[in-house]
Design a protein around this motif. Structure first.
Motif, PDB file in Angstrom:
ATOM      1  N   ARG A 128       0.820  -1.210   0.000  1.00 38.08           N
ATOM      2  CA  ARG A 128       0.000   0.000   0.000  1.00 38.08           C
ATOM      3  C   ARG A 128       0.854   1.261   0.000  1.00 38.08           C
ATOM      4  O   ARG A 128       0.495   2.269  -0.603  1.00 38.08           O
ATOM      5  N   GLN A 129       2.018   1.194   0.668  1.00 35.86           N
ATOM      6  CA  GLN A 129       2.897   2.365   0.653  1.00 35.86           C
ATOM      7  C   GLN A 129       3.419   2.628  -0.754  1.00 35.86           C
ATOM      8  O   GLN A 129       3.444   3.769  -1.225  1.00 35.86           O
ATOM      9  N   LEU A 130       3.825   1.552  -1.429  1.00 35.46           N
ATOM     10  CA  LEU A 130       4.294   1.715  -2.805  1.00 35.46           C
ATOM     11  C   LEU A 130       3.167   2.209  -3.695  1.00 35.46           C
ATOM     12  O   LEU A 130       3.379   3.027  -4.606  1.00 35.46           O
ATOM     13  N   ARG A 131       1.961   1.723  -3.422  1.00 44.27           N
ATOM     14  CA  ARG A 131       0.810   2.141  -4.211  1.00 44.27           C
ATOM     15  C   ARG A 131       0.569   3.638  -4.039  1.00 44.27           C
ATOM     16  O   ARG A 131       0.313   4.352  -5.008  1.00 44.27           O
ATOM     17  N   LEU A 132       0.667   4.084  -2.806  1.00 48.18           N
ATOM     18  CA  LEU A 132       0.456   5.513  -2.539  1.00 48.18           C
ATOM     19  C   LEU A 132       1.496   6.371  -3.260  1.00 48.18           C
ATOM     20  O   LEU A 132       1.184   7.410  -3.854  1.00 48.18           O
ATOM     21  N   ILE A 133       2.751   5.902  -3.205  1.00 49.41           N
ATOM     22  CA  ILE A 133       3.808   6.626  -3.917  1.00 49.41           C
ATOM     23  C   ILE A 133       3.523   6.644  -5.416  1.00 49.41           C
ATOM     24  O   ILE A 133       3.686   7.662  -6.092  1.00 49.41           O
ATOM     25  N   SER A 134       3.053   5.502  -5.919  1.00 52.13           N
ATOM     26  CA  SER A 134       2.749   5.398  -7.347  1.00 52.13           C
ATOM     27  C   SER A 134       1.622   6.358  -7.735  1.00 52.13           C
ATOM     28  O   SER A 134       1.660   6.986  -8.806  1.00 52.13           O
ATOM     29  N   ILE A 135       0.634   6.488  -6.866  1.00 48.34           N
ATOM     30  CA  ILE A 135      -0.464   7.432  -7.117  1.00 48.34           C
ATOM     31  C   ILE A 135       0.065   8.866  -7.126  1.00 48.34           C
ATOM     32  O   ILE A 135      -0.297   9.674  -7.984  1.00 48.34           O
ATOM     33  N   GLY A 136       0.936   9.154  -6.167  1.00 51.69           N
ATOM     34  CA  GLY A 136       1.543  10.480  -6.125  1.00 51.69           C
ATOM     35  C   GLY A 136       2.298  10.772  -7.402  1.00 51.69           C
ATOM     36  O   GLY A 136       2.287  11.892  -7.924  1.00 51.69           O
ATOM     37  N   ARG A 137       2.944   9.754  -7.915  1.00 48.45           N
ATOM     38  CA  ARG A 137       3.681   9.909  -9.166  1.00 48.45           C
ATOM     39  C   ARG A 137       2.736  10.255 -10.307  1.00 48.45           C
ATOM     40  O   ARG A 137       3.045  11.123 -11.135  1.00 48.45           O
ATOM     41  N   ASP A 138       1.603   9.571 -10.367  1.00 48.22           N
ATOM     42  CA  ASP A 138       0.658   9.777 -11.466  1.00 48.22           C
ATOM     43  C   ASP A 138       0.107  11.206 -11.490  1.00 48.22           C
ATOM     44  O   ASP A 138      -0.220  11.735 -12.541  1.00 48.22           O
ATOM     45  N   HIS A 139      -0.016  11.816 -10.300  1.00 43.08           N
ATOM     46  CA  HIS A 139      -0.627  13.145 -10.232  1.00 43.08           C
ATOM     47  C   HIS A 139       0.411  14.240  -9.972  1.00 43.08           C
ATOM     48  O   HIS A 139       0.059  15.336  -9.551  1.00 43.08           O
ATOM     49  N   TRP A 140       1.675  13.915 -10.183  1.00 49.38           N
ATOM     50  CA  TRP A 140       2.762  14.855  -9.875  1.00 49.38           C
ATOM     51  C   TRP A 140       2.681  16.104 -10.736  1.00 49.38           C
ATOM     52  O   TRP A 140       2.984  17.217 -10.289  1.00 49.38           O
ATOM     53  N   GLN A 141       2.255  15.928 -11.975  1.00 50.87           N
ATOM     54  CA  GLN A 141       2.308  17.021 -12.940  1.00 50.87           C
ATOM     55  C   GLN A 141       1.353  18.152 -12.607  1.00 50.87           C
ATOM     56  O   GLN A 141       1.584  19.291 -12.995  1.00 50.87           O
ATOM     57  N   ASP A 142       0.253  17.876 -11.906  1.00 47.15           N
ATOM     58  CA  ASP A 142      -0.713  18.922 -11.579  1.00 47.15           C
ATOM     59  C   ASP A 142      -0.044  19.945 -10.687  1.00 47.15           C
ATOM     60  O   ASP A 142       0.034  21.079 -10.799  1.00 47.15           O
TER      61      ASP A 142
END
Lengths: 208, 208
Positions: A194-208
Motif C-alpha cells: 500500500r505504501q508503494l501504491r500511494l507513492i505510485s499514485i503520487g507519481r501519477d498526479h505529480w504534474q498537476d
DNA sequence: TCATCCAGTTAACAACTGTTCTCCGTAATT
DNA sequence: AATTACGGAGAACAGTTGTTAACTGGATGA
C-alpha cells in the motif's frame, strides 16, 4: 575469459570465502565495528595471522561483504522495476521479490541495513555508493515509462531514491518478521504494497 | 513535584549524565556493540567500577540514550504535523524542523540512525518501540485532517509509518551533509521537500 | 552527635585483542 | 629437477577488556 584457477589460488579463494561467511554469521548479533579478526579466524578454524593474507582489517572485509551483498543485486533491481504491464502488477511483484530475497539472503540484508549507518566509515561509503548506483538504475528504468514524460531528471532521481529507500525499509521489516508467523509477514507485505501504491499514485498526479 | 534533590543524588545524576554524554561522543566513530565500559569511564575521568553504580552494561546505557534522544521528541512531532494551513506549508515547516534538530542534536540523530538496526537487541527494541509510538501520534494527528475522511485506521497508520521513516531518512541525509557546503544541505532539503510533496499528492488521490 | 548509607576508588584477576617475526610445506615457475 | 613464491602455522608482544572484592569518606537520617 574463464581461466581455470590454479589449485593454489582456488584454495585461497576458498579460505577467503570461509572468512566472509563466518564474518557474516558472527554479524548476526553484533556490528562490524566490534567484530574481531581473531573471532573470525577462530570460527573458520584457521590461524589469526592467515587473516592478513586476505584482508588488511575487518573494515576491509566489510567492504568486501558490501560487494558480495549488493553487487549481485543489480540485475534483480532491473528486472523488478522493468517488466510489468500495470503499475499495480509491478508493485506486487516488487514486494514479492523483496520478500524472497530476504528469505534467501537474510544475513546479507541484515548486514546492509546494519552497516548502512554503522560505525565503520569505509563500509558506510561503499554501501552508499552502491545504493546511489541502484537509484541511478531505477531512474533509468523509470525514464522509459510513459508516466515519466515531462519529468525532469532531478525529479526522476528523487523518485528513484524514494523507491530505493522504501525497498530497504521493507526488506528490513521482512527481516524482523522472518521468525514470526505467516500472518505477520503477510501484514508487512500488505503495508509495503500500500505504501508503494500511494507513492505510485503520487507519481501519477505529480504534474498537476 | 519538583523536590529539590539532595546534594548526593544531584552528584550521582551529574556523573550519570557525564557518562551518557561521553558515550554519545565516543559513538560518533563506532557502534554501541563495540563501546567499552572502560572507554566511557576513562573519557569521563572516573574509575571503571563507578560505571556499575549507574548502568548494568553498555547495552543498558544504550537504552537510556534512546530515552534521551527520542523521549523529548514527542512534542516536536506533534507540533510539526499539527499546525499548518496548507499541506505545502506543513511540508516546508517539517523539513525545516528536521534540519534544525539535526543541527542542534547531531549526536542524538546519529545514534538513533546507527542503532536502529544495530547489533544490540535491547537498544533496537527500545528504538522501535519509540518509533511505533511516534507513528501512532502522527496517525492521531493525521486523523484530524479533513483529507482523512473515509480513511481506515490501518491506512492512516500505514501513511504515518511512511512519514516517520521518511523523516528519519531525511534526518540522516542532513547529518551526512552537516560538514558539507550550504548548497549541499539545500539540495537535501529540496529533495526531501519534493518527496514529502509527492507522498502528500498520493494521499490526496488515495480514495480513487 | 553518632551510626548508616552509598557513590566512587583501588587493586587484582583471567581472558582477550591486533600485530610482528619466524618458520614450514607445497604449488608454481624456470 | 631445482628454485622461487606464497598461504598458512606458531609463538610471543604489549595492551586492552569486563568483573569481583574490599575499602574510603562525606552526605544522610535518627
Amino acid at each position: 575469459m574463464s581461466h581455470t584457477l590454479g589449485i593454489r589460488q582456488a584454495q585461497k579463494q576458498k579460505t577467503r570465502q570461509s572468512l566472509l561467511d563466518a564474518a557474516l554469521g558472527l554479524l548476526e548479533e553484533q556490528s562490524l565495528s566490534s567484530l574481531g579478526l581473531r573471532e573470525v579466524t577462530r570460527a573458520v578454524g584457521v590461524a589469526p595471522t592467515a587473516f592478513y593474507r586476505h584482508f588488511r582489517s575487518t573494515a576491509d572485509l566489510g567492504v568486501a561483504l558490501v560487494e558480495e551483498a549488493l553487487g549481485s543485486l543489480h540485475p534483480m533491481i532491473r528486472t523488478t522495476v522493468a517488466a510489468a504491464d500495470t503499475s499495480e502488477e509491478r508493485i506486487v511483484r516488487a514486494v514479492e521479490l523483496i520478500a524472497h530475497h530476504v528469505d534467501t539472503h537474510p544475513a546479507h540484508v541484515r548486514f546492509i541495513a546494519r552497516e548502512r549507518h554503522g560505525g565503520v566509515q569505509p563500509v558506510r561509503e561503499a554501501i552508499q555508493g552502491q545504493l546511489a548506483r541502484f537509484a541511478e538504475e531505477v531512474q533509468a528504468e523509470l525514464a522509459k515509462d510513459r508516466e515519466s514524460v515531462g519529468w525532469s531528471d532531478d525529479d526522476l532521481l528523487m523518485l528513484a531514491h524514494l523507491y530505493v529507500d522504501q525497498m530497504l525499509i521493507t526488506a528490513s521489516l521482512f527481516l524482523e518478521a522472518l521468525e514470526g508467523s505467516a500472518e505477520e509477514r503477510e501484514r508487512v507485505a500488505q503495508v509495503a504494497t500500500r505504501q508503494l501504491r500511494l507513492i505510485s499514485i503520487g507519481r501519477d498526479h505529480w504534474q498537476d
